[in-house]
Motif scaffolding. Structure first.
Motif, mmCIF file in Angstrom:
data_model
loop_
_atom_site.group_PDB
_atom_site.id
_atom_site.type_symbol
_atom_site.label_atom_id
_atom_site.label_comp_id
_atom_site.label_asym_id
_atom_site.label_seq_id
_atom_site.Cartn_x
_atom_site.Cartn_y
_atom_site.Cartn_z
ATOM 1 N N ILE A 217 0.839 -1.204 0.000
ATOM 2 C CA ILE A 217 0.000 0.000 0.000
ATOM 3 C C ILE A 217 0.871 1.250 0.000
ATOM 4 N N VAL A 221 0.663 4.091 -2.891
ATOM 5 C CA VAL A 221 0.268 5.462 -2.558
ATOM 6 C C VAL A 221 1.416 6.442 -2.785
ATOM 7 N N SER A 224 1.791 6.754 -6.949
ATOM 8 C CA SER A 224 0.666 6.828 -7.884
ATOM 9 C C SER A 224 -0.457 7.679 -7.315
ATOM 10 N N PRO A 227 -5.237 5.965 -7.241
ATOM 11 C CA PRO A 227 -6.293 5.709 -6.251
ATOM 12 C C PRO A 227 -7.190 6.930 -5.997
ATOM 13 N N LEU A 230 -9.501 7.037 -8.751
ATOM 14 C CA LEU A 230 -10.471 5.959 -8.579
ATOM 15 C C LEU A 230 -11.611 6.404 -7.677
ATOM 16 N N CYS A 281 -13.921 5.776 -0.584
ATOM 17 C CA CYS A 281 -13.328 7.077 -0.930
ATOM 18 C C CYS A 281 -12.674 7.729 0.287
ATOM 19 N N ILE A 284 -9.349 5.941 0.934
ATOM 20 C CA ILE A 284 -8.304 6.357 -0.003
ATOM 21 C C ILE A 284 -7.759 7.736 0.376
ATOM 22 N N GLU A 287 -5.454 7.540 3.414
ATOM 23 C CA GLU A 287 -4.085 7.081 3.159
ATOM 24 C C GLU A 287 -3.184 8.243 2.749
ATOM 25 N N TYR A 288 -3.680 9.098 1.875
ATOM 26 C CA TYR A 288 -2.866 10.225 1.414
ATOM 27 C C TYR A 288 -2.728 11.292 2.497
#
Length: 313
Positions: A217, A221, A224, A227, A230, A281, A284, A287-288
């Protein structure tokens, strides 16, 4: 010590492997065309690993060691070793001997031919279960297609890097590190050496499924933005399906009031679908945002409790 080669090896609870690791590194180093230093990083081991590293340092001046104050993780331990490496060429490998030291002279040959990064690319994983091989195969290919840079498939951290490349890596301030991705990002002249990965020499596997998943993961992350796109696509899809459901509900209300598709069941399906999309969502984005949070705190990557074989800093 004017070492030409630095061998960086992170260690976590590897007391059963260190003696054999040292023997094979020593035999290999004797065939090199220059002095080598062995940088062994104790990543908060709870067994006798640190004691063994002290003994090796007393016996052999080529052995240098770092002891992190706690377990910071494999990628940070490798980073610590790179920070202290003094050689013109730096080799990174694991302590479980799945990365064969005997491959290093071939890496050196490629380096002397002008390549600045020589990475080992696995053609086979001996004695690993089919599920792990399948997941690894899939992950590397997904990452290669989604990442902003071309990260070679079936490669780990086992590699040789020129001093110029390591200087670039050491200058990178980011906390969530994925060394093989950062190595690809630097560019430079890179090549692969194919090898069959050996099974672990002794002891239990330290990289559990959970740790492997977390690393995967992190790599995705870190390299890229797909995600995030996405999440946008999922939102658009949910909006389209919701609009369609609204049209269907109106149709059922006026033209098919007795349809079995009307009522609580249909509403429940729609609610669960929209809830799932929202949670995905949010996850995701989390994570960032979590990585932004880690970066802005600005804490040191690691803390050292003991250093052996290096000048005082």
């Amino acid at each position: 010590m004017g070492a030409k080669y630095s061998l960086v090896v992170p260690i976590y609870n590897e007391e059963e492997n260190i003696a054999e690791l040292y023997r094979r590194l020593s035999d290999m180093a004797n065939s090199l065309d220059g002095e080598a230093e062995f940088i062994l990083i104790n990543d908060g081991s709870r067994d006798r690993s640190l004691v063994i590293l002290r003994e090796l340092h007393q016996k052999d001046g080529r052995v240098c060691y770092l002891s992190l104050a706690r377990n910071f993780g494999h990628q940070i331990a490798v980073t610590a070793g790179l920070n202290f490496a003094r050689g013109e060429a730096i080799v990174v490998m694991d302590a479980d001997l799945q990365d064969p030291p005997e491959l290093i002279p071939e890496m050196v040959d490629r380096w002397q031919q002008g390549y600045q990064v020589v990475y080992a690319q696995r053609t086979q994983r001996r004695k690993e279960n089919w599920l792990k091989r399948l997941l690894a195969f899939g992950f590397y290919r997904v990452l290669r297609h989604l990442a902003d840079v071309e990260i070679p498939t079936d490669t780990g951290d086992f590699c040789l890097m020129d001093r110029q490349v390591v200087a670039v890596l050491n200058a990178m301030p980011e906390r969530n590190r994925y060394i093989r991705g950062l190595r690809a990002w630097t560019g430079f002249h890179q090549t692969a050496i194919l090898f069959e990965r050996d099974p672990r020499y002794a002891g239990k596997e330290k990289y559990t499924f959970g740790k492997s998943l977390a690393l995967a993961i992190n790599g995705l992350v870190s390299f890229s933005k797909v995600p995030l796109r996405l999440a946008t696509y999922l939102g658009l899809a949910a909006a389209a399906i919701s609009l369609l459901m609204a049209v269907l509900v109106l149709y059922w209300r006026f033209f098919a009031p007795n349809s079995p598709l009307t009522g609580f069941a249909a509403i429940t399906v729609v609610v669960f679908f929209l809830g799932a999309v929202q949670l995905i969502c949010i996850g995701i984005l989390g994570e960032y945002i979590g990585r932004i949070y880690e970066e802005v705190k600005g804490r040191p990557l690691y803390t050292l409790s003991e250093v052996g074989g290096f000048p005082q800093r």
